[in-house]
Design a protein around this motif. Structure first.
Motif, PDB file in Angstrom:
ATOM      1  N   LYS A  96       0.843  -1.193   0.000  1.00 11.85           N
ATOM      2  CA  LYS A  96       0.000   0.000   0.000  1.00 11.85           C
ATOM      3  C   LYS A  96       0.878   1.243   0.000  1.00 11.85           C
ATOM      4  N   THR A  97       0.399   2.293  -0.662  1.00  7.39           N
ATOM      5  CA  THR A  97       1.118   3.561  -0.667  1.00  7.39           C
ATOM      6  C   THR A  97       0.827   4.318   0.624  1.00  7.39           C
ATOM      7  N   ILE A  98       1.603   5.364   0.835  1.00 10.50           N
ATOM      8  CA  ILE A  98       1.396   6.168   2.033  1.00 10.50           C
ATOM      9  C   ILE A  98       0.050   6.891   1.974  1.00 10.50           C
ATOM     10  N   PRO A 132      11.015   0.939  -1.932  1.00  8.18           N
ATOM     11  CA  PRO A 132      11.192   2.269  -2.533  1.00  8.18           C
ATOM     12  C   PRO A 132      10.889   2.275  -4.026  1.00  8.18           C
ATOM     13  N   ASP A 133      10.529   3.431  -4.507  1.00  4.15           N
ATOM     14  CA  ASP A 133      10.245   3.617  -5.933  1.00  4.15           C
ATOM     15  C   ASP A 133      11.532   4.101  -6.613  1.00  4.15           C
ATOM     16  N   SER A 141       6.714   8.684  -2.103  1.00  6.92           N
ATOM     17  CA  SER A 141       6.887   7.575  -3.048  1.00  6.92           C
ATOM     18  C   SER A 141       7.119   6.273  -2.300  1.00  6.92           C
ATOM     19  N   GLY A 142       7.057   5.162  -3.043  1.00  4.97           N
ATOM     20  CA  GLY A 142       7.283   3.848  -2.457  1.00  4.97           C
ATOM     21  C   GLY A 142       6.006   3.240  -1.896  1.00  4.97           C
ATOM     22  N   THR A 143       6.099   1.964  -1.563  1.00  8.68           N
ATOM     23  CA  THR A 143       4.964   1.238  -1.005  1.00  8.68           C
ATOM     24  C   THR A 143       5.376   0.545   0.288  1.00  8.68           C
TER      25      THR A 143
END
Length: 297
Positions: A96-98, A132-133, A141-143
């Motif tokens: 899940k994303t932030i 990280p993206d 960014s990132g999940t």
């Protein structure tokens, strides 16, 4: 001028000389005499009583409920939000994303500082895996994904995990359910197939720990052989030990029921050592402490 007058004049001169050297003392003005106050009336006494009651009410502390914790600030709120976020990731089982996490926590429109704090804590948390993206390096960014104690979520992964273990320690069901909460049916099936060994609690027969098992070690034994095996009478433990001793061999183990337990030794009370080198007192009264009873008539 007589002698008495000369003495009086000299005394006056000496007093004046001394008075000029001594600093004059300040005299306090007497307080003004106030007029006698009139007798208090009933209205004035009641007003004073009301004022004193108001002062007492102001001094009394407000009623505080001590059964519930007071709001201590941002730290406690963020700690609670982090726990909710971990439970959310554990339930979803997907990255899940932030923004997804903030939407679940109703923190989408919170100040940026609070949102970044939640993101930074989740990135460093041991129960959260941050992916990280590579295209973006911003804090948004990132999940995020839940990191279970044992990363197993199906029967195949469980067997591979057990076979890869280099020790003989089992796996706690509590740790397994951290990443695979609905594993009970799969455990029953694996146990019936002799792929795992399960220990259960006596109270509710719930699985407690599991070990790896090998189905090839389980072979079919004819019931007739079971009956013949049960008909064989094995010697008792005492006979076995006696026969080994008669043959000059030491038994590998002894019967625990034959062990003689010595009673616990009572605690010995420590005796006080006699006092040595004490000072003798009342030496001057030795002649008075003698027995003079033989001198009575």
């Amino acid at each position: 001028m007589s002698y008495l007058e000369r003495q009086q004049a000299a005394f006056a001169q000496s007093v004046q000389a001394v008075a000029s050297k001594v600093a004059p003392k300040r005299t306090l003005a007497a307080p003004p005499v106030s007029a006698p106050s009139p007798a208090p009336s009933n209205t004035s006494s009641t007003s004073k009583n009301e004022e004193s009651k108001d002062l007492k009410r102001k001094r009394e502390p407000a009623n505080v409920v001590f059964s519930q914790p007071a709001i201590t600030g941002m730290g406690t709120e963020i700690g609670t939000q982090i726990q909710f976020a971990i439970n959310y990731l554990k339930e979803k089982r997907d990255p899940k994303t932030i923004h997804d996490i903030l939407g679940y926590l109703s923190q989408t429109y919170a100040p940026e500082r609070a949102r970044r704090t939640i993101s930074d804590i989740l990135k460093k948390h041991q129960k959260v895996k941050f992916i990280p993206d590579p295209k973006s390096k911003t804090w948004e960014s990132g999940t995020f994904e839940h990191r279970p104690t044992i990363n197993v979520r199906n029967k195949k992964d469980l067997i591979e995990f057990l076979q890869a273990k280099k020790d003989a320690q089992g796996i706690k069901i509590k740790d397994l359910k951290d990443g695979w909460p609905d594993c009970d049916a799969a455990l029953h099936q694996l146990e019936a197939e002799h792929n795992i060994l399960v220990t259960r609690q006596k109270k509710d027969n719930a699985a407690k720990m599991i070990w790896c098992d090998d189905p090839s070690l389980h072979t079919y034994i004819d019931p007739e052989f079971h009956a013949l095996w049960n008909q064989v009478k094995l010697p008792s433990v005492d006979d076995t030990v006696r026969n080994l001793l008669a043959a000059g061999q030491k038994p590998a183990s002894e019967d625990p029921s034959k062990r003689i337990k010595l009673p616990p030794k009572p605690k010995e009370k420590k005796k006080k050592a006699p006092r040595k080198g004490g000072r003798e007192t009342n030496k001057h009264m030795t002649h008075l402490l003698k027995d003079f009873s033989h001198m009575k008539r």
